[in-house]
Design an enzyme around this catalytic site. Structure first.
Site, PDB file in Angstrom:
ATOM      1  CB  SER A   1      46.028  33.883  46.840  1.00 41.93           C
ATOM      2  OG  SER A   1      45.969  32.508  47.141  1.00 41.93           O
ATOM      3  CG  ASN A   2      45.829  29.942  43.161  1.00 38.76           C
ATOM      4  OD1 ASN A   2      45.081  29.121  43.675  1.00 38.76           O
ATOM      5  ND2 ASN A   2      47.157  29.860  43.269  1.00 38.76           N
ATOM      6  NE  ARG A   3      37.659  31.305  40.997  1.00 39.67           N
ATOM      7  CZ  ARG A   3      36.816  30.830  40.088  1.00 39.67           C
ATOM      8  NH1 ARG A   3      37.107  30.936  38.818  1.00 39.67           N
ATOM      9  NH2 ARG A   3      35.705  30.244  40.451  1.00 39.67           N
ATOM     10  CB  SER A   4      43.721  26.372  44.635  1.00 35.35           C
ATOM     11  OG  SER A   4      43.780  25.134  45.304  1.00 35.35           O
TER      12      SER A   4
ATOM     13  CB  ALA B   1      46.743  26.114  42.643  1.00 36.01           C
TER      14      ALA B   1
END
Ligand code: C5P
Length: 211
Positions: A23-26, A90
């Site tokens: 995943s990502n930091r959004s 994101a």
């Protein structure tokens, strides 16, 4: 005139096995602020949200999704009724090629996680754009304009909101953002550092002018 506005927000989550994911930091804050601002302005809002820990703004219809492919399917399902799409999610660019039904053993993981590209939601739905307004976001590290201008063109957008996520007070997990608006005719409008809700209100007020 009230519009029907579709907003994507947050990250997507791409499972590797029942306990792990990419995943990502959004955090979804920008997209949820947009949904709140749009609902406050009297628009009908559908918010397609990846996994985030935020309450649904009053008056907003929320659809929760996990993966990029789920998000694409939800956008495709709701686009026909929409006058405008704001893609602030994101989306994970890649996903593990396979999701194991059982937890992978440590030794099974080294060097064998193959990734495949996710669909680009904006590019995939572009043939259905018609007279709808499409707004995208470009989060870059460093000077964002050139990359954002390329994305504006390639994704066929009416406006792209570009920001340097490493600039002070901007990007993920902040309540403020400093962005530059880029238009298809080459116009460029840098905005000051603003609370995300104030920026959201400005963007929602711009929407009818983009049609
Ligand atoms: O290419 P990049 O991810 O930087 O582009 C950002 C913009 O494109 C955002 O508006 C984002 O929501 C959208 N996007 C998309 N599908 C993807 C990746 C990004 O619609 N797979």
């Amino acid at each position: 005139m009230p519009l029907n506005i579709l907003i994507t927000a947050g990250p997507t989550r791409e499972p590797l096995d029942p306990v792990r994911f990419l995943s990502n930091r959004s955090t979804g804050r920008m997209g949820f602020a947009l949904a709140q601002a749009a609902a406050e302005a009297g628009h009908a809002v559908t918010l397609i949200a990846g996994p985030v820990a935020l309450p649904t703004p009053p008056g907003v219809r929320r659809v929760d999704v996990l993966t990029a492919r789920d998000m694409l399917a939800a956008v495709q399902a709701h686009l026909p009724q929409a006058d405008a799409l704001i893609a602030s999610a994101a989306v994970a660019d890649w996903r593990p090629e396979a999701c194991s039904p059982t937890k992978l053993k440590k030794a099974q993981m080294a060097g064998v996680i193959r990734l495949v590209p996710n669909p680009d939601i904006l590019k995939t739905i572009h043939p259905q754009k018609g007279s709808r307004t499409f707004v995208g976001f470009a989060a870059e590290t460093g000077e964002p304009d050139a990359e954002a201008a390329r994305k504006l063109r390639e994704k066929g957008l009416d406006l792209i909101v570009a920001n340097d996520v490493t600039a002070p007070g901007a990007g993920f997990a902040h309540d403020t953002n400093r962005v530059t608006l880029l238009y298809p005719d080459g116009r460029r409008e840098p905005l000051p550092l603003l609370p995300k809700l104030d920026l959201a209100r400005r963007l929602i007020a711009l929407l009818p002018t983009l049609r």
